[in-house]
Design a protein around this motif. Structure first.
Motif, short mmCIF file in Angstrom:
data_model
loop_
_atom_site.label_atom_id
_atom_site.label_comp_id
_atom_site.label_asym_id
_atom_site.label_seq_id
_atom_site.Cartn_x
_atom_site.Cartn_y
_atom_site.Cartn_z
N ILE A 45 0.85 -1.19 0.00
CA ILE A 45 0.00 0.00 0.00
C ILE A 45 0.89 1.25 0.00
O ILE A 45 2.06 1.20 0.38
CB ILE A 45 -0.96 0.03 1.21
CG1 ILE A 45 -0.19 -0.02 2.53
CG2 ILE A 45 -1.95 -1.12 1.12
CD1 ILE A 45 -1.09 0.08 3.75
N ASP A 46 0.32 2.35 -0.44
CA ASP A 46 1.10 3.58 -0.56
C ASP A 46 1.12 4.39 0.73
O ASP A 46 2.17 4.91 1.14
CB ASP A 46 0.53 4.45 -1.69
CG ASP A 46 0.74 3.83 -3.06
OD1 ASP A 46 1.90 3.77 -3.50
OD2 ASP A 46 -0.25 3.37 -3.67
N TYR A 47 -0.06 4.52 1.37
CA TYR A 47 -0.15 5.33 2.58
C TYR A 47 -1.17 4.73 3.55
O TYR A 47 -2.07 3.97 3.15
CB TYR A 47 -0.58 6.78 2.26
CG TYR A 47 0.41 7.55 1.44
CD1 TYR A 47 1.55 8.11 2.02
CD2 TYR A 47 0.20 7.73 0.07
CE1 TYR A 47 2.46 8.82 1.25
CE2 TYR A 47 1.11 8.45 -0.70
CZ TYR A 47 2.25 8.98 -0.10
OH TYR A 47 3.14 9.68 -0.86
N TYR A 48 -1.01 5.09 4.80
CA TYR A 48 -1.94 4.69 5.86
C TYR A 48 -2.35 5.93 6.63
O TYR A 48 -1.51 6.75 7.01
CB TYR A 48 -1.24 3.68 6.77
CG TYR A 48 -1.96 3.32 8.06
CD1 TYR A 48 -3.30 2.93 8.06
CD2 TYR A 48 -1.29 3.34 9.27
CE1 TYR A 48 -3.94 2.57 9.23
CE2 TYR A 48 -1.92 2.97 10.46
CZ TYR A 48 -3.25 2.60 10.43
OH TYR A 48 -3.88 2.24 11.60
N ILE A 49 -3.66 6.10 6.83
CA ILE A 49 -4.18 7.23 7.59
C ILE A 49 -5.07 6.70 8.71
O ILE A 49 -5.99 5.93 8.47
CB ILE A 49 -4.95 8.23 6.68
CG1 ILE A 49 -5.78 9.20 7.50
CG2 ILE A 49 -5.87 7.50 5.71
CD1 ILE A 49 -4.98 10.23 8.21
N SER A 50 -4.78 7.09 9.92
CA SER A 50 -5.58 6.64 11.06
C SER A 50 -5.18 7.48 12.28
O SER A 50 -4.36 8.40 12.18
CB SER A 50 -5.34 5.16 11.36
OG SER A 50 -6.23 4.69 12.35
N PHE A 51 -5.76 7.13 13.40
CA PHE A 51 -5.30 7.69 14.67
C PHE A 51 -4.21 6.77 15.21
O PHE A 51 -4.09 5.62 14.79
CB PHE A 51 -6.47 7.82 15.64
CG PHE A 51 -7.38 8.96 15.30
CD1 PHE A 51 -7.23 10.19 15.92
CD2 PHE A 51 -8.35 8.83 14.32
CE1 PHE A 51 -8.04 11.26 15.58
CE2 PHE A 51 -9.16 9.88 13.97
CZ PHE A 51 -9.00 11.11 14.61
N ASP A 52 -3.43 7.30 16.10
CA ASP A 52 -2.39 6.50 16.75
C ASP A 52 -3.11 5.53 17.69
O ASP A 52 -3.48 5.89 18.81
CB ASP A 52 -1.43 7.41 17.52
CG ASP A 52 -0.27 6.65 18.13
OD1 ASP A 52 -0.40 5.43 18.36
OD2 ASP A 52 0.77 7.28 18.40
N GLN B 243 7.43 -0.76 5.52
CA GLN B 243 7.21 0.39 6.37
C GLN B 243 6.36 1.39 5.58
O GLN B 243 6.86 2.01 4.64
CB GLN B 243 8.55 1.02 6.79
CG GLN B 243 9.38 0.13 7.70
CD GLN B 243 8.76 -0.02 9.08
OE1 GLN B 243 8.18 0.91 9.63
NE2 GLN B 243 8.89 -1.22 9.65
N VAL B 244 5.11 1.53 5.96
CA VAL B 244 4.16 2.33 5.18
C VAL B 244 4.17 3.79 5.66
O VAL B 244 3.97 4.05 6.86
CB VAL B 244 2.74 1.76 5.32
CG1 VAL B 244 1.76 2.58 4.47
CG2 VAL B 244 2.69 0.29 4.93
N PRO B 245 4.42 4.76 4.77
CA PRO B 245 4.31 6.16 5.16
C PRO B 245 2.91 6.43 5.71
O PRO B 245 1.92 6.06 5.08
CB PRO B 245 4.54 6.91 3.84
CG PRO B 245 5.28 5.95 2.97
CD PRO B 245 4.77 4.60 3.35
N SER B 246 2.86 7.06 6.89
CA SER B 246 1.58 7.14 7.59
C SER B 246 1.28 8.54 8.13
O SER B 246 2.19 9.31 8.44
CB SER B 246 1.58 6.16 8.77
OG SER B 246 1.82 4.84 8.32
N VAL B 247 -0.02 8.80 8.23
CA VAL B 247 -0.52 9.99 8.92
C VAL B 247 -1.24 9.49 10.17
O VAL B 247 -2.28 8.85 10.07
CB VAL B 247 -1.49 10.80 8.04
CG1 VAL B 247 -1.99 12.03 8.80
CG2 VAL B 247 -0.84 11.20 6.73
N LEU B 248 -0.66 9.74 11.34
CA LEU B 248 -1.25 9.28 12.59
C LEU B 248 -1.75 10.50 13.38
O LEU B 248 -0.95 11.35 13.78
CB LEU B 248 -0.24 8.48 13.41
CG LEU B 248 0.27 7.19 12.76
CD1 LEU B 248 1.22 6.46 13.70
CD2 LEU B 248 -0.88 6.28 12.35
#
Length: 241
Positions: free
Chosen positions: A12-19, A195-200
């Motif tokens: 996958i390219d990116y992951y967006i979620s809460f920590d 290791q997926v670049p993420s927005v937490l």
């Protein structure tokens, strides 16, 4: 873009979620702090989410990181299939049968649905839930109302708007073959393949003391929705308007 729940063992390219580990930590910290303030001594019942849900695994990890280092032991612990409130109620009933009315001082429930099930089980057993602090998550309307009357101690609020906006920014960047806006991606998360670049995003612990400044202020729930019927006087006491 993996939204809210991490897609594991896939490219996958990116992951967006809460920590989500932080969600569990917030729940554990809030519960332990409340029990310490009350001078409670004893054990905790832990009711986790679905074992098939990666988020539930992360919540559990965060909660245990706090509770395992506290003075409180875990009396009974359950994974709740499908996050079912009914199954959570059955689990809590089993715990009460096993350890007795006085065998636990608080309940770690992974979300508001499982909290509702646990609280229903306590009521059925003649236990006043106001005497056994219970955690939650998702800021469901019923949970906010339970918090205001003291039946549930806290929930974790995860604001939907910033999560959705960040996901949209990532999607637009991908479509345009561009990099995400500077500063948006703030971490990397291992999904079993990479290791997926993420927005937490940062979750917020909500108790009776800050319902007005979080849930109501953001418009997540309106005061008119919360303060109905028997909850009106509790809203007034909590300064909700």
């Amino acid at each position: 873009v993996s939204y809210d729940r991490l897609i594991t063992d896939a490219d996958i390219d990116y992951y967006i979620s809460f920590d989500n580990v932080e969600v569990g930590r917030l729940q554990g910290e809030s519960l332990v702090k409340k029990l310490d303030e009350d001078g409670a001594k004893g054990s905790i019942v832990m009711i986790h989410g679905a074992p098939t849900d990666n988020n539930a695994t992360l919540f559990k990890k965060g909660a245990h990181s706090v509770i395992d280092d506290s003075s409180f032991k875990v009396a009974k612990e359950y994974d709740t299939p499908d996050w079912s409130p009914d199954k959570a109620q059955q689990e809590m009933e089993q715990a009460i049968t096993a350890v007795g009315d006085g065998g636990f001082v608080g309940v770690y429930a992974a979300n508001d649905g499982t909290a509702g099930g646990a609280i229903a089980a306590m009521k059925s057993a003649g236990i006043d839930p106001k005497t056994r602090p219970t955690t939650g998550q998702d800021a469901e309307l019923a949970a906010i109302q339970r918090i205001l009357v003291g039946e549930q101690y806290m929930t974790v609020y995860k604001a939907i708007k910033p999560e959705a906006e960040a996901a949209a920014e990532l999607a637009v960047a991908l479509v345009q073959d561009k990099k995400p806006p500077s500063g948006l991606v703030n971490d990397k998360v291992d999904n079993g393949m990479e290791q997926v670049p993420s927005v937490l995003l940062k979750p917020v612990a909500v108790t009776k003391d800050n319902v007005q400044d979080t849930i109501v202020k953001d418009g997540f729930w309106k005061a008119s929705e919360i303060c109905t019927g028997k909850y009106a006087s509790a809203c007034k006491q909590a300064g909700i308007e």
